[in-house]
Structure formats: structure tokens, C-alpha cells
Design an enzyme around this catalytic site. Structure first.
Site, PDB file in Angstrom:
ATOM      1  N   ASP A  12      47.883  93.373  38.067  1.00  0.00           N
ATOM      2  CA  ASP A  12      48.584  92.199  38.599  1.00  0.00           C
ATOM      3  C   ASP A  12      48.347  90.941  37.766  1.00  0.00           C
ATOM      4  O   ASP A  12      49.261  90.158  37.526  1.00  0.00           O
ATOM      5  CB  ASP A  12      48.126  91.907  40.034  1.00  0.00           C
ATOM      6  CG  ASP A  12      48.745  92.861  41.046  1.00  0.00           C
ATOM      7  OD1 ASP A  12      49.655  93.613  40.664  1.00  0.00           O
ATOM      8  OD2 ASP A  12      48.311  92.832  42.214  1.00  0.00           O
ATOM      9  N   GLU A  76      34.402  96.959  45.484  1.00  0.00           N
ATOM     10  CA  GLU A  76      33.826  95.751  44.895  1.00  0.00           C
ATOM     11  C   GLU A  76      33.761  94.626  45.937  1.00  0.00           C
ATOM     12  O   GLU A  76      32.755  93.915  46.047  1.00  0.00           O
ATOM     13  CB  GLU A  76      34.709  95.328  43.720  1.00  0.00           C
ATOM     14  CG  GLU A  76      34.053  94.477  42.676  1.00  0.00           C
ATOM     15  CD  GLU A  76      34.983  94.339  41.469  1.00  0.00           C
ATOM     16  OE1 GLU A  76      34.748  95.043  40.475  1.00  0.00           O
ATOM     17  OE2 GLU A  76      35.947  93.557  41.533  1.00  0.00           O
TER      18      GLU A  76
END
Length: 577
Positions: A12, A76
Site C-alpha cells: 500500500d 506485529e
């Protein structure tokens, strides 16, 4: 140590927004971590990311359209939020052309991503299904938690970039290129050259918009990074539980001046707790000052004056103040704090005078001000009539294993072949963070043979770093009478009934009851629920090491013998002095 850890979906934003943000942060001097820049191929990337998050002051989480399609990003995010809860790690969520509501409730593109994960559950075995169900649950909770932080985050809104392609005239108008419009009578008469020219300038406009956003983002990051102005240990296991009450107290608005005492044995984490509480709350006060290691500074000439100067410098935004005497300093402090709500930490107090130099002026502090004091001597807090006292608790077994593992193995759990040593290490350290940190770091990367040899050595000779830290407490003992009493108890009377021990020691010329109480007040001794004298094993070993150092090679020259091998050797050789 990193200032910023960046979490983002590469496909992205890697070549656009994230790349520009990374460059802006680095240009401002912030050491910034991003996985494609720091981790070499072939390494255990998961473990390395975990280390990077733990060693970073803050994280920027760029939540974009396809963020949730990456299980890596979601894992994460879970690690980042866990680090936030455990050690006050600052986070800055950035909603990059996504609605925070979609993130929190997993709607839109986030719903699509989770639909694919739910489908994956159906493809798993029974054991695999349970693992995926638990994993998806953690991911959803993490996204809800980070979406709830939108008030502390930043949102880059959908606007020009989603306008319909046919409406190019309005598109360009929004980009403020009026001169171009003069040259273009209608959209339908645009040449390819004109069209590409307009697209180029519109892209430049959008990028300029993002650059302005990045400038603001860097400024907010500066506050997040500088917020942790005091360095703290990288692995603050169990800190949230231990600091919760003091943080609630700091956040509670009152009309009086509050004082909170933190006490406990050396190495138990008093200063770490004070730093964490300070870092988490100082922005809520008009001025703040953390006076570190008061005991050491006070021992030097004009030490109290130095501390008063440091305090005034903090309160007066770095101005250097000349102080002629302690009394003069008190008067200047009274003037400096007038009308200001301040937070003050006095770390490692060991004399009433040190405490009185500032706390004695509590009536001069503006209402709502807070003072935190750390000490190994609870009687100092009582002498100043401090009622809010926090006795720092040792780490439990699970917390001890996790803290030791981070220092020894770089992860939150032990490596398989080394688990056989853990029981002995945990029993030796008994929840003392300093000992776990020192031992874990010293054994990191060492072979199994070195581990075995080290533990055998510790049974005879304590770790020098830990012992040196604890010997500071021995120096706090008031007089030779209590020091001698401490050494006798450490060598001969641990685990014995206190009444029985008092009878014996009184007959030897000790004033045992008052001496035992004095040792309890500085956390070198305690009496358990069964009336037995007890010491932390590290305190016991520190006392015995003091005796061993009287004559390391010749036991017969020492004042006390407690180990049967030494006693047998001396008696056998008939070298008793």
C-alpha cells in the site's frame, strides 16, 4: 535503541507515503526502524521484529486499506500493543485513507480480509482451527484497541483521490490549477499531452498534501519520542501491574500536595517504577523534575545545593540559578513553584535532610502538585509522615522466567536445551529484576557448560555486580552493632524462630530486638508468618560475601565460618585463630 518503529503494509505505502515518512524522520535525526531496511535476509525475522519493537521508544502504525490482509502486520500490531501495555511504549496510529470506524469494527476492506481468515479456519484440522480462532480473536482485539486510540492518532482523509475519473474538470479545479483551465475549453477537447500534464500536476498536488501531513506527523512524533525523556530498562515485565496505582494517583486531581513513597530492597525496581510513572504522566503537569540518585549526589560537597540547582533548572526551563546555601535554595524553590502544578521525583533518598530540603516545603507547592520518593529506608518516609507508601513486590515465577529469557535469549521464553537451568536461576534470584537482568545478560550466547559452571560458582561466590549493588544497603545500616548483627544472622540464624534467636544473641551482648527492627526497616531482614527470620537469598549471599572477602584464600582468618567445608578444613588443620 530506536526512536521509532514503523508498522505498515508494504504494497500500500512502501514506495509512497511510508518511504517519505521514513526519510522525514531520519532527516530529523530520529533512528527509525522499518523491516525492509534493518533485517538481513536469512535471520529469524519474527524474533528480530520483536526485539526491534522492544528496543523502540515509540511506534507509528500506518493503517491502510490492505493492512489487515497481512497476517504479518496483524501479528506485529499485537506485539506493539503488548509492548505498550507492559512498558509504556508510545504508539501513534495513522489512518491512511481508511475510516477508524472500519478499522475498529472490521468493516469495508478489513471485513474482506477477515472473511478470508475465517475461510482459512474451515480448511484447518481441529488443532489448527483452535490456533486460528485464537489468532483471529487477538487480531480483532488489537484492531479495536488501536482504533480506540484515534483521538491520539492522525487521520489522512479520503478526498480528491476518490473523485470519479470523468469529472476531470472538477478534479483539476480542486487541485487549484486555474491557469490550466483557461487553456482548456472542455474536457472532451483535451489532448493526451494536456491530460497527462494535468494528471502530473494533480499527483504533485496530492503529494504536497501528504507532505504537509507528514510534517505534522513528524512534529507529533517528536512529542511521542521526547515524552520518554528518562531512559528505562528495555524489558519492563510486570510493570503495568506495579505502576497502576501510582499512575491513577498522579492522574487524580486534588486540592492538596500529595506525596507517594516507593520503598524496597536494592535492585527490586524502585527507580524503574518511578521513571515509568514519571514518563507516563509528566505532561499532565505544568513543570516537572526527576532528581536521580539523590544519595550519591548528597555525599559530595554542596550536594544538596547541586540538587536544588537541578530542580530549579528543570522548573525554570533550563535557566541556571546561583544558590549560596541550602536555605537560599529553599527560598528560591518556593518562588519558582509558586502558582505552578509540578511533579517532582526524589530518587534514592537515604537521609531525612535530603527529603526535608524539598518535601519540607510541601505547603509552598501549588495545589495538585505531586511528589514521589524512592528509598530503601522506610523509616525516612515515616519520619516525614508520608502515608502513601508502596512496597515494591518481587516478580513472580512467570515474570521472572520472561524477564530472564529476554536478556538471555532475546525472546520472552527460554530456549529448549537451557530450560533445565531455569529452576536453579529462578530460585537464586527470587524475583529480583536486577539479578535476573545481570545473570541473563552475562549468560547470553554462552554454552551449556558455561551455564553449569556459572551456577556452581554462584553457590559459593555471588555475582559481583549484584552483590555490589546490594552492599549499598549494608552501608545504610546505622552502626557497627547492627552490621555485626546482620552478618551473624546472615551466616547462622536464617530460618530460625525469632524469639529463640533473640535469646541467644542477647546473651552474646546484642540488643537484638531493636537491631532486628532496624534491619527490617531497610529491607535486609523480615519475619515470616511463622515467626522465622528470613532474608532474600541475594541479601544473604551479599552478607556472606562480605565475610569471605575478609580473607578469600584463608578461611581461618575470617570472622565467621558457615560453610561446612570451610569449618571442617579449619578444624582439621587446627588453624583456628
Amino acid at each position: 535503541m530506536y526512536d521509532v518503529f514503523m508498522s505498515f503494509r508494504g504494497e500500500d505505502t512502501r514506495k509512497t507515503f511510508t518511504d517519505q515518512l521514513y526519510k522525514a524522520l531520519v532527516d530529523e535525526g530520529y533512528r527509525t526502524f522499518r523491516d525492509d531496511n534493518e533485517i538481513e535476509r536469512g535471520e529469524d525475522i519474527k524474533s528480530e521484529l520483536d526485539k526491534a519493537i522492544h528496543s523502540s521508544k515509540s511506534s507509528i502504525i500506518v493503517l491502510s486499506k490492505n493492512y489487515a490482509t497481512s497476517s504479518w502486520c496483524l501479528d506485529e500490531l499485537v506485539m506493539i500493543l503488548e509492548n505498550k501495555r507492559k512498558r509504556g511504549h508510545s504508539i501513534l496510529p495513522v489512518f491512511y485513507y481508511v475510516d477508524p470506524l472500519d478499522v475498529g469494527k472490521q468493516m469495508g476492506s478489513f471485513a474482506t480480509a477477515f472473511a478470508s481468515y475465517e475461510q482459512r479456519i474451515m480448511e484447518q484440522t481441529d488443532e489448527g482451527k483452535e490456533e486460528w480462532i485464537e489468532k483471529i480473536k487477538r487480531w480483532r482485539e488489537a484492531l479495536r484497541e488501536v482504533a480506540d486510540q484515534r483521538g491520539n492518532g492522525m487521520v489522512l482523509q479520503n478526498s480528491d483521490q476518490e473523485l470519479a475519473m470523468p469529472n476531470i474538470k472538477q478534479w483539476i479545479h480542486n487541485a487549484c490549477f486555474n491557469k490550466i483551465l483557461i487553456c482548456l475549453s472542455t474536457v472532451t477537447h483535451m489532448t493526451n499531452q494536456h491530460f497527462c500534464f494535468c494528471l502530473f500536476h494533480f499527483d504533485l498536488y496530492c503529494r504536497t498534501d501528504e507532505l504537509r501531513f507528514i510534517e505534522k506527523l513528524v512534529k507529533v512524533t517528536e512529542n511521542k519520542v521526547n515524552r520518554s525523556i528518562l531512559s528505562v530498562a528495555p524489558y519492563l515485565i510486570g510493570i503495568h501491574f506495579r505502576v497502576n496505582n501510582i499512575c491513577l494517583w498522579l492522574q487524580h486531581k486534588t486540592d492538596d500536595v500529595g506525596i507517594w513513597g516507593i520503598c524496597g530492597m536494592g535492585g527490586i525496581g524502585k527507580t524503574t517504577i518511578a521513571k515509568y510513572a514519571f514518563n507516563s504522566n509528566f505532561e499532565s503537569f505544568e513543570r516537572s523534575s526527576f532528581l536521580y540518585n539523590v544519595r550519591d549526589f548528597s555525599e559530595s560537597t554542596d550536594g544538596l545545593i547541586y540538587l536544588q540547582k537541578q530542580f530549579l533548572s528543570d522548573i525554570l526551563d533550563g535557566r541556571k540559578i546561583d544558590i549560596q546555601s541550602v536555605e537560599d535554595g529553599i527560598n528560591q524553590i518556593k518562588s519558582a513553584v509558586y502558582g505552578k502544578r509540578v511533579l517532582v521525583v526524589l530518587d534514592d533518598i537515604d537521609e531525612v535532610e535530603q527529603l526535608a530540603a524539598i518535601v519540607g516545603m510541601r505547603d509552598c507547592f501549588y495545589s495538585g502538585s505531586k511528589i514521589i520518593v524512592t528509598t530503601r529506608q522506610i523509616e525516612l518516609l515515616r519520619a516525614c509522615e508520608i502515608e502513601l507508601i508502596d512496597h515494591v513486590q518481587k516478580l513472580n515465577k512467570d515474570e521472572s522466567v520472561e524477564l530472564f529469557s529476554w536478556h538471555a535469549f532475546g525472546q520472552g521464553h527460554p530456549v529448549e536445551h537451557y530450560t533445565k537451568f531455569l529452576r536453579r536461576i529462578i530460585e537464586y534470584c527470587i524475583g529480583c529484576p536486577l539479578a535476573l537482568q545481570v545473570l541473563g545478560s552475562s549468560l547470553s550466547g554462552k554454552s551449556l557448560d558455561v551455564w553449569e559452571s556459572t551456577l556452581k560458582k554462584l553457590e559459593v561466590i555471588p555475582n559481583s555486580q549484584v552483590s555490589k549493588k546490594l552492599q549499598i544497603s549494608f552501608a545504610f545500616i546505622q552502626d557497627d552493632h547492627d552490621k555485626s548483627l546482620f552478618l551473624d544472622i546472615a551466616c547462622f540464624f536464617l530460618g530460625k524462630n525469632v524469639d529463640h534467636v533473640v535469646t541467644i544473641l542477647d546473651a552474646c551482648g546484642y540488643y537484638s530486638m531493636v537491631g532486628i527492627q532496624n534491619l527490617q526497616d531497610i529491607f535486609l531482614l523480615k519475619i515470616d508468618e511463622y515467626g522465622r527470620l528470613m532474608m532474600h537469598p541475594l541479601v544473604r549471599d551479599m552478607g556472606r560475601e562480605i565475610i569471605r572477602q575478609e580473607s578469600p584464600k584463608y578461611p581461618e582468618r575470617r570472622s565467621r565460618l558457615w560453610h561446612y567445608k570451610d569449618s571442617f578444613k579449619v578444624l582439621k588443620d587446627k588453624n583456628v585463630r
